[in-house]
Design a protein around this motif. Structure first.
Motif, PDB file in Angstrom:
ATOM      1  N   ASN A   1      45.846  -5.703 -45.343  1.00  0.00           N
ATOM      2  CA  ASN A   1      46.119  -7.032 -45.932  1.00  0.00           C
ATOM      3  C   ASN A   1      45.982  -7.287 -47.313  1.00  0.00           C
ATOM      4  O   ASN A   1      46.472  -8.378 -47.756  1.00  0.00           O
ATOM      5  N   LEU A   2      44.966  -6.765 -47.983  1.00  0.00           N
ATOM      6  CA  LEU A   2      44.662  -6.569 -49.453  1.00  0.00           C
ATOM      7  C   LEU A   2      45.905  -6.728 -50.249  1.00  0.00           C
ATOM      8  O   LEU A   2      45.945  -7.319 -51.094  1.00  0.00           O
TER       9      LEU A   2
ATOM     10  N   THR B   1      39.385 -14.877 -54.196  1.00  0.00           N
ATOM     11  CA  THR B   1      38.039 -15.602 -54.540  1.00  0.00           C
ATOM     12  C   THR B   1      36.773 -14.801 -54.133  1.00  0.00           C
ATOM     13  O   THR B   1      36.949 -13.980 -53.145  1.00  0.00           O
ATOM     14  N   ASN B   2      35.713 -14.904 -54.671  1.00  0.00           N
ATOM     15  CA  ASN B   2      34.313 -14.243 -54.247  1.00  0.00           C
ATOM     16  C   ASN B   2      34.080 -14.677 -52.566  1.00  0.00           C
ATOM     17  O   ASN B   2      33.815 -13.690 -51.933  1.00  0.00           O
ATOM     18  N   ASP B   3      34.383 -15.824 -52.347  1.00  0.00           N
ATOM     19  CA  ASP B   3      34.112 -16.379 -51.051  1.00  0.00           C
ATOM     20  C   ASP B   3      35.323 -15.907 -50.013  1.00  0.00           C
ATOM     21  O   ASP B   3      35.030 -15.884 -48.896  1.00  0.00           O
ATOM     22  N   LYS B   4      36.317 -15.335 -50.603  1.00  0.00           N
ATOM     23  CA  LYS B   4      37.473 -14.661 -49.613  1.00  0.00           C
ATOM     24  C   LYS B   4      37.184 -12.931 -49.584  1.00  0.00           C
ATOM     25  O   LYS B   4      38.052 -12.515 -48.608  1.00  0.00           O
TER      26      LYS B   4
ATOM     27  N   THR C   1      33.894 -11.109 -62.158  1.00  0.00           N
ATOM     28  CA  THR C   1      33.420 -11.304 -61.015  1.00  0.00           C
ATOM     29  C   THR C   1      33.808 -10.190 -59.945  1.00  0.00           C
ATOM     30  O   THR C   1      34.626  -9.244 -60.229  1.00  0.00           O
ATOM     31  N   ARG C   2      33.166 -10.244 -58.649  1.00  0.00           N
ATOM     32  CA  ARG C   2      33.550  -9.282 -57.633  1.00  0.00           C
ATOM     33  C   ARG C   2      34.905  -9.551 -57.390  1.00  0.00           C
ATOM     34  O   ARG C   2      35.821  -8.324 -57.228  1.00  0.00           O
TER      35      ARG C   2
END
Length: 932
Positions: free
Chosen positions: A103-104, A112-115, A703-704
């Motif tokens: 799915n990526l 985003t980082n939280d996802k 960011t990651r």
């Protein structure tokens, strides 16, 4: 207990049409009826009271993630296999990481980082209490617990003693990959067909690897003894760890045998009886670990070889152009040290494998005299078929090429350029796609061990790629040359050679295999003998004459007879008392003798080191070609009794700390550091990472999520479309394109380039590409344009010789590439740099390190344009079915399917195809927030 079908049913039924995969002759539906009633969870009897694994000294702050498709569970009972074959049902945790991984491809743009953990697993240490699925004390031991989490079923192994910890690691590995481990120990021993059946693919697999490492049982044991004897206390600890690990594996074998929960493949291949439980699953022994290591080393960590092929293409160059000009032309295509090549190490010079000013000892064959050394003798039955001999030919070609499986990538950014001030890394090995997967996930916590990550099945006494308490590490295949070819002069007969002036007999090593049909593999009975002739200078690979003298060309690999040595480096990487920063990390990986690029990140630092036992060659020896087997040209300090030599010191290996960023996709490591595979020029898939990461670093605030997006974007890019097609279009449009067919094709290609040149679906799950027609045109055009551009100038013989050194193309659907089709990994090997440099020369642009001659239209822009127009029209006229002719996975004309990733079945469970991505199989996303 489930009811079981009579043995006669297993023998006589056939698989219904449309059910591909491991089962070839079983009647799935009939067998299911006899096997299910009811089906109980295989692990239910093992599950103890739930408990929480301690999160030991975790400095990741919930910012470490990983993924390894298709799933953790690689074992399946016979009933589960039959259900999968008939109805597609999956055992628990067999493919629950496949969906997030796939799915990526369509989900990365808004990441985003939280996802991140929508597409990855939380790789924090331990398991929260409400996420514990099971807790087991293997064999009733009180010194180790295996906790598995609900989401993925990954084992979290916690031991209070070193022995118990390693026992648990072995037990958990067998729970997840017993069949696969058994398959690959037989591959390493050259015994796969006798164990799993005589299918041509099995024949080819065992031949490929046994040719690389033809060891006797005594050889395997000697390697263990040497690794222990030369490494002091760590060597003794490694031996103790390996024995405890094996005890854990064998304990699980006994438990699964008595409980009848062993992998169903043992029944389907005739090793166990489903009714009486008769038959044996052989215990593992310590030499099996060396056999397994030899397979992994051959696949991913043995750079070099190909010297005879190099010699043949050089001779073809010299035949066409003369010695001086022919050598100049050859060197320009070889690109040993191309000034435009993307580098991992951005500063410094690390000379290795460079061209000597005055080559000495080179032993080029006489024209037409080279013959490959046969490996297979005394074929009977199905071993004599065309498909069997064809598999042997492909195996030999793969084994002797320098174009090894160079996979894996890494993106590492220093904290100086991140939002948090901490380094960020996205990295992992690109090991292909198999069912079950070659790698497995685990967390190990015990005395002297604290790590989570991936290990190759059967070698998981330590985490091999992963994270520790406050650091993470990963690797990519590097490919520097640790294999040399020697021309040994024959004497007396074809099986004696001159060794330092004495006529010496070659050593004959044989492996005899025989097989008969089974439920799993209906290949008719057959047999053959594999035979290798070994010399002090390694196994014989070719025979030829040099200056009229009969010679055998051998291959000497620095890691030959040293497959077990790297265990010390992995032990160190898992030891929190050893790895405390970048310096100790680099010292640890110096103990790994395979050819890898190693990357490191903690909360403060990043680091890089290129590993491998690089032999010190005699002055004047050119590693690109065979040399005479004489003392003057041997490796310096070489002891043939132990195959040890002087090796280049750590300071001579590319290495650094806290570089602004690191990228690696099996590209060139550093300036003046030659890699064995061809193709490290101006256009390499490493550029797809370099261009993106360099831009991010210049912007700052990485960011990651941002770094994952860069990786994922590169994973969908067509290298040719991004870095070469714009120049081709520049030639095409240097004058108005008046031909309607050509004009339409140009328009489609221009639109695709403007859209980013990616191979991406119109929408998630559509199985249709945006810009599908442009993709079809380029896939058809590339081989046509390369041949039309270069063959007239090179001539047919030389063009063919150079394509033997470097394949023309490796698009996702190109089954002819070194990785084959449906394998994900693409665009490593191809003529992209040749086309790029040649076309830029035609356009009058600056080219550093140009080819010796200009080929397209002999350098004339108009003539070159005519060639491109003509081949483009041919390509545009090809139908989708012609470009994508179909195979045993896809129907002809199915473009998306032709590119798709298909997990190749190594057992009884099969999985659905996923869309193409060119990315690591196991992948980490890490950002540590603190340090010890």
């Amino acid at each position: 207990m489930p009811r079981r079908a009579p043995r006669t049913v297993l023998d006589r039924m056939r698989t219904p049409s449309g059910i591909p995969g491991f089962l070839k002759t079983a009647s799935v539906c009939t067998l299911i009826a006899g096997l299910l009633s009811p089906l109980a969870p295989a692990a239910a009897s093992e599950t103890a009271a739930a408990q929480v694994t301690a999160a030991a000294n975790d400095h990741c702050g919930n910012q470490c993630s990983d993924i390894l498709p298709p799933g953790q569970n690689g074992n399946a009972t016979l009933a589960q296999i039959l259900l999968n074959q008939a109805f597609g049902t999956q055992p628990e945790h067999a493919e629950d990481q496949l969906g997030p991984y796939a799915n990526l491809a369509k989900g990365y743009s808004g990441l985003t980082n939280d996802k991140i953990n929508t597409f990855f697993n939380d790789a924090s240490f331990g398991v929260p209490a409400d996420q514990v699925a099971s807790s087991v004390r293997p064999a009733g031991r009180g010194d180790v617990t295996i906790v598995r989490d609900k989401k993925t079923g990954v084992p979290h192994i916690t031991g209070t003693t070193r022995y118990g910890t390693e026992f648990g690691a072995g037990y958990a590995a067998a729970q997840d990959r017993l069949w696969l481990m058994d398959v690959f120990r037989h591959v390493g021993r050259g015994q796969l067909t006798s164990f799993a059946g005589g299918a041509p693919s099995n024949q080819g697999l065992e031949q490929q690897f046994w040719r690389h490492a033809p060891y006797s049982e005594a050889d395997l044991q000697a390697q263990i003894d040497n690794a222990v004897a030369t490494n002091g206390e760590r060597g003794q600890q490694a031996l103790a760890d390996a024995r405890a690990y094996l005890d854990g594996i064998n304990s699980y074998i006994d438990a699964s045998d008595s409980g009848r929960t062993f992998p169903g493949e043992y029944v389907l291949t005739g090793h166990k009886d489903s009714v009486t439980n008769a038959g044996t699953i052989e215990h593992f022994k310590i030499t099996d670990l060396v056999a397994l290591a030899s397979v992994i080393g051959a696949l991913f960590g043995s750079g070099g070889g190909g010297e005879v092929n190099n010699a043949l293409s050089l001779l073809a160059d010299q035949e066409k152009y003369g010695v001086t000009e022919g050598t100049r032309v050859w060197e320009s295509f070889r690109m040993r040290n191309d000034p435009e090549a993307v580098l991992t190490q951005q500063s410094g010079s690390f000379p290795y494998g460079t061209r000597p000013a005055d080559p000495q000892g080179t032993a080029l064959p006489d024209a037409g005299s080279v013959e490959p050394e046969p490996l297979v003798y005394d074929r009977t039955g199905s071993a004599t078929t065309a498909s069997a001999t064809g598999a042997s030919g492909q195996a030999a070609k793969t084994a002797t090429s320098s174009a090894k499986r160079g996979m894996s990538n890494a993106l590492v950014v220093s904290g100086e350029h991140t939002t948090s001030g901490h380094p960020v890394a996205v990295f992992g090995p690109q090991t292909g796609y198999f069912a079950p997967q070659l790698l497995l996930l685990q967390e190990i916590q015990g005395p002297g061990i604290s790590a989570r990550g991936a290990s190759f099945a059967g070698l998981s006494m330590y985490v091999e790629l992963g994270r520790g308490q406050d650091y993470a590490w990963s690797a990519t295949t590097s490919g520097q040359d640790i294999i040399d070819s020697y021309a040994v002069e024959l004497c007396q007969d074809d099986y004696h050679y001159l060794y330092r002036g004495t006529c010496t007999p070659m050593e004959k090593i044989e492996q005899k295999n025989a097989w008969k049909p089974t439920v799993a593999d209906g290949t008719a009975a057959g047999s053959y003998t594999m035979r290798v002739w070994r010399t002090k200078y390694g196994p014989v690979e070719y025979r030829a004459t040099v200056g009229g003298k009969k010679v055998a060309y051998t291959t000497l690999r620095s890691s030959f007879m040293h497959e077990a040595d790297s265990i010390i480096g992995f032990q160190m990487l898992n030891d929190p008392d050893y790895v405390k920063g970048p310096d100790s990390f680099q010292k640890a990986v110096q103990h790994i003798n395979y050819t890898f690029n190693w990357f490191y990140a903690d909360s403060e630092h990043t680091a890089y080191y290129n590993s491998g036992d690089n032999p010190v060659r005699a002055s004047g020896v050119d590693a690109e070609f065979p040399v005479w087997a004489r003392p003057a040209y041997e490796w310096r300090g070489w002891d043939p009794s132990t195959n040890t030599a002087d090796y280049t010191p750590p300071s001579a290996h590319p290495h650094s700390t806290d570089q602004d960023y690191y990228v690696s996709w099996n590209n060139k490591q550093a300036r003046d550091y030659t890699t064995a595979p061809w193709g490290n020029g101006s256009v390499h898939r490493g550029n797809l990472l370099e261009d993106r990461v360099k831009k991010l670093v210049q912007q700052g605030g990485v960011t990651r999520a941002v770094l994952v997006k860069a990786m994922a974007d590169a994973a969908l890019a067509d290298l040719r479309a991004e870095d070469v097609l714009p120049k081709l279009l520049k030639v095409l449009t240097s004058s108005p394109v008046t031909d309607p067919a050509a004009s339409a094709a140009v328009g489609k290609l221009q639109a695709w380039v403007a859209a980013g040149g990616k191979r991406t679906e119109t929408a998630a799950g559509s199985k249709k590409y945006a810009d599908a027609d442009a993709i079809r045109i380029l896939d058809a055009w590339w081989p046509l344009l390369v041949e039309a551009e270069f063959e007239p100038g090179l001539g047919r013989d030389l063009y063919t010789a150079v394509t033997a050194n470097l394949p023309v193309d490796e698009s996702p659907s190109a089954a002819h590439g070194p990785t084959g089709s449906h394998a994900g990994s693409s665009f490593q090997y191809g003529w992209w740099s040749y086309v790029d440099k040649d076309i830029r020369k035609v356009l009058g642009e600056e080219v550093k390190g140009p080819l010796a001659r200009t080929y397209c239209g002999d350098g004339n822009l108009g003539a070159c344009r005519d060639i491109l127009i003509g081949t483009l029209k041919q390509a545009a006229a090809k139908t989708t079915a012609q470009v994508y002719p179909g195979d045993d996975v896809c129907a002809a004309g199915d473009q998306w399917c032709a590119d798709s990733i298909n997990h190749r079945t190594l057992g009884g469970i099969k999985h659905g195809k996923i869309g193409w991505q060119n990315r690591p199989t196991y992948q980490q996303v890490v950002e540590f927030t603190s340090h010890r």
